[in-house]
Design an enzyme around this catalytic site. Structure first.
Site, short mmCIF file in Angstrom:
data_model
loop_
_atom_site.label_atom_id
_atom_site.label_comp_id
_atom_site.label_asym_id
_atom_site.label_seq_id
_atom_site.Cartn_x
_atom_site.Cartn_y
_atom_site.Cartn_z
N ARG A 290 0.78 -1.32 -0.03
CA ARG A 290 0.11 -0.11 -0.01
C ARG A 290 0.92 1.16 0.03
NH1 ARG A 290 -3.44 -2.68 -1.63
NH2 ARG A 290 -5.39 -3.28 -0.81
N ASP B 230 4.09 -0.65 -6.88
CA ASP B 230 2.84 -0.88 -7.94
C ASP B 230 1.75 -0.08 -7.20
OD1 ASP B 230 1.31 -2.37 -9.85
OD2 ASP B 230 0.42 -3.36 -8.10
N GLU C 225 -2.58 7.38 -4.91
CA GLU C 225 -2.87 6.81 -6.01
C GLU C 225 -4.37 6.92 -6.29
OE1 GLU C 225 -1.89 2.75 -5.00
OE2 GLU C 225 -3.96 2.27 -5.08
N HIS D 233 -1.00 -0.22 -9.52
CA HIS D 233 -1.63 -1.27 -8.86
C HIS D 233 -2.08 -2.48 -9.84
CE1 HIS D 233 -3.88 -1.31 -4.62
NE2 HIS D 233 -3.68 -2.31 -5.25
P1 NAI Z 1 -1.50 -11.23 5.01
O1 NAI Z 1 -2.59 -10.62 6.11
O2 NAI Z 1 -1.46 -12.71 4.62
O3 NAI Z 1 0.01 -10.79 5.42
C1 NAI Z 1 0.54 -9.76 5.83
C2 NAI Z 1 1.35 -9.97 6.91
O4 NAI Z 1 1.94 -8.79 7.30
C3 NAI Z 1 1.13 -10.79 8.21
O5 NAI Z 1 1.69 -12.02 8.45
C4 NAI Z 1 1.40 -9.56 9.30
O6 NAI Z 1 1.52 -10.24 10.50
C5 NAI Z 1 2.30 -8.75 8.77
N1 NAI Z 1 2.39 -7.38 9.41
C6 NAI Z 1 1.21 -6.80 9.84
N2 NAI Z 1 1.97 -5.35 10.23
C7 NAI Z 1 3.14 -5.65 9.91
C8 NAI Z 1 4.36 -4.70 10.24
N3 NAI Z 1 3.93 -3.54 10.68
N4 NAI Z 1 5.52 -5.01 9.76
C9 NAI Z 1 5.71 -6.15 9.19
N5 NAI Z 1 4.57 -7.16 9.06
C10 NAI Z 1 3.34 -6.88 9.35
O7 NAI Z 1 -1.70 -10.24 3.81
P2 NAI Z 1 -1.45 -10.53 2.24
O8 NAI Z 1 -2.49 -11.49 1.43
O9 NAI Z 1 0.07 -11.06 2.16
O10 NAI Z 1 -1.33 -9.41 1.61
C11 NAI Z 1 -0.54 -8.38 2.16
C12 NAI Z 1 -0.78 -6.81 1.44
O11 NAI Z 1 -0.36 -6.87 0.23
C13 NAI Z 1 -2.10 -6.55 1.71
O12 NAI Z 1 -2.25 -5.86 3.04
C14 NAI Z 1 -2.42 -5.62 0.65
O13 NAI Z 1 -2.10 -4.15 1.12
C15 NAI Z 1 -1.50 -5.66 -0.24
N6 NAI Z 1 -2.01 -6.18 -1.79
C16 NAI Z 1 -1.64 -5.63 -2.73
C17 NAI Z 1 -2.19 -5.91 -3.98
C18 NAI Z 1 -1.85 -5.20 -5.25
O14 NAI Z 1 -2.20 -5.59 -6.39
N7 NAI Z 1 -0.64 -4.44 -5.23
C19 NAI Z 1 -2.92 -7.20 -4.20
C20 NAI Z 1 -3.19 -7.69 -2.84
C21 NAI Z 1 -2.68 -7.28 -1.46
#
Ligand code: NAI
Length: 347
Positions: free
Chosen positions: A251, A275, A280, A312
Site C-alpha cells: 500500500r 505498484d 494513487e 496497482h
Molecule cells: P496477509 O494478511 O496474509 O499478510 C500480511 C502479513 O503482514 C501478516 O503476516 C502480518 O503479521 C504482517 N504484518 C502486519 N503488520 C506488520 C508490520 N507493521 N510490519 C511487518 N509485517 C506486518 O496479507 P497478504 O495477502 O500477504 O497481503 C499483504 C498486503 O499486500 C495487503 O495488506 C495489501 O495491502 C497488499 N496487496 C496488494 C495488491 C496489489 O495488487 N498491489 C493485491 C493484494 C494485496
C-alpha cells in the site's frame, strides 16, 4: 441451489448489489461467474464516497475496491439508503471505517486471498526489470540501438533480500527469491513473537533493523496499519545499504514518498519499484494521458531512470480476477442465505 451435470453449483441468489469503481474487466469476470449465483448486479463506474453513496439507495449491498472511500459519512449515507453489506473485492480493508460499519450494523466482507502468486510474481517482475533494464532494452532495440551502455545489472544469486510482512504474499515472494539463490531476511511481528524458524534454510526471521542494514533488495508485503504507515521514512532510509532496491506492492502510504525521493537523490536507494502510491486514488485505474499531472511527487518520481511505477496491477491476473469474482459472490450468497460468512472483517 441446482447441481449441474458438470458438478457446478447454481444458486438463485437475489441480492441487489451496486458495484462501484468498475472497469470493463470487472464486468467481464463478475458477469461470467455470476451465471452460477444470479445476484442482481448493477455496475457503476463512479467511485464510492460520501458524494456518490446515494447511488446505492435501495440496494442490499455495495461492492467496492481499494480506492473507494468507505468512511463514516459514506457508511451513514449507505445505511440510510438501506445497504446492509459492504463487500470488498480486494484483500486490504484500510479504506473502510469498520467502527462506523459496526455501529450501523453493516457486515463487511473481503477476499482475503485470491492469488498471492499474482502479487509476489509482480514484485519479482519489478526487481528483474529494474535490475536488468529490460524496459529500456526493449525500446532501444526497436529503434535499432543495440548498444549496452547503461544496461548493466547484477546477479541476484547470493544477494540478501529483505521481506517485510511474511503473510500469504510475502511467504510466496520469499520462496521465489530463494529459487534465484538469494538469502532471505524476513520480518513479521507474528513470527518474531513465536521465535519462528522457516522450513526453508535460506529464509531467516530477524528484527527489522537487520533487514534495513543488510538487504540488497527490500520488498514490502505488510498491510497498511497505523504502525506501518510511513515505516519507510528518512530515519530508516539512512540505515539502508547504499544502492538498495526498494519494492512496494503493498500500500502506498507505507512509504513516505518525499523521504524516498530524497533517498533516490542521495543514491541510498539505487532503484525503486512501486505498484502502489500514496496519492494513487487521484490517478490510478484511469487514463490521464491528456491531463496535466498535478501531483509533484509522482511527477518527480517519473523523472528518475531507476524508478519503475505500475498502476496497482500486481493482482491483475486471470486467476486472481476469477477468484476475486467467485469469493465476492459467494460471500454475498452466504450472507443472503443467513450463513456465517467466512470472510467477515471484524473490528
Ligand atoms: P496477509 O494478511 O496474509 O499478510 C500480511 C502479513 O503482514 C501478516 O503476516 C502480518 O503479521 C504482517 N504484518 C502486519 N503488520 C506488520 C508490520 N507493521 N510490519 C511487518 N509485517 C506486518 O496479507 P497478504 O495477502 O500477504 O497481503 C499483504 C498486503 O499486500 C495487503 O495488506 C495489501 O495491502 C497488499 N496487496 C496488494 C495488491 C496489489 O495488487 N498491489 C493485491 C493484494 C494485496
Amino acid at each position: 441451489m441446482k447441481i449441474l451435470h458438470s458438478g457446478r453449483r447454481c444458486y438463485n441468489a437475489t441480492m441487489k448489489v451496486a458495484f462501484f469503481s468498475t472497469r470493463t474487466y470487472d464486468r467481464q469476470f463478475f458477469n461470467r461467474i455470476n451465471v452460477d449465483y444470479n445476484h442482481d448486479i448493477t455496475f457503476l463506474e463512479a467511485p464510492l464516497s460520501g458524494l456518490t453513496a446515494s447511488l446505492a439507495r435501495g440496494f442490499d449491498a455495495v461492492c467496492v475496491f481499494v480506492n473507494d472511500h468507505v468512511d463514516q459519512e459514506t457508511i451513514q449515507a449507505l445505511a440510510s439508503g438501506g445497504v446492509k453489506v459492504i463487500a470488498l473485492r480486494c484483500a486490504g480493508f484500510n479504506n473502510v471505517d469498520l467502527k462506523s460499519a459496526t455501529e450501523q450494523n453493516m457486515k463487511v466482507v473481503r477476499v482475503p486471498a485470491y492469488s498471492p502468486h499474482a502479487v509476489a510474481e509482480h514484485a519479482v517482475a519489478l526487481i528483474l526489470t529494474l535490475n536488468r533494464k529490460t524496459h529500456k532494452a526493449y525500446n532501444r532495440v526497436r529503434e535499432g540501438n543495440f548498444a549496452l551502455d547503461g544496461l548493466v545489472g547484477f546477479d541476484l544469486y547470493q544477494r540478501i533480500v529483505g521481506v517485510i510482512g511474511m503473510g500469504r504474499i510475502g511467504a510466496v515472494f520469499a520462496e521465489i527469491m530463494t529459487g534465484f539463490g538469494c538469502r532471505v531476511l524476513a520480518y513479521d511481528p507474528l513470527q518474531i513473537d513465536q521465535d519462528s524458524k522457516s522450513a526453508n534454510p535460506r529464509i531467516e526471521f530477524c528484527e527489522l533493523n537487520r533487514i534495513y542494514e543488510q538487504s540488497d533488495i527490500i520488498s514490502l508485503h505488510c498491510p497498511l496499519t497505523p504502525e506501518s504507515k510511513h515505516m519507510i521514512n528518512e530515519e530508516v532510509i539512512l540505515k539502508m545499504k547504499p544502492g538498495v532496491v526498494l519494492i512496494n506492492t503493498s500500500r502506498g502510504p507505507i512509504i513516505d514518498t518525499p523521504a524516498v525521493i530524497r533517498g533516490l537523490k542521495q543514491g541510498i536507494i539505487g532503484a525503486l519499484g512501486i505498484d502502489v502510491y500514496e496519492q494513487e486514488e487521484e490517478l490510478f485505474f484511469a487514463d490521464h494521458s491528456s491531463d496535466v499531472l498535478l501531483d509533484d511527487d509522482i511527477a518527480r518520481l517519473l523523472t528518475f531512470p531507476n524508478v519503475l511505477i505500475t498502476g496497482h496491477q500486481a493482482f491483475f491476473t486471470e486467476n486472481a480476477l476469477r477468484e476475486i469474482a467467485h469469493v465476492t459472490l459467494e460471500n454475498l450468497r452466504k450472507i443472503e442465505a443467513g450463513e456465517e460468512p467466512t470472510n467477515l472483517v471484524r473490528t
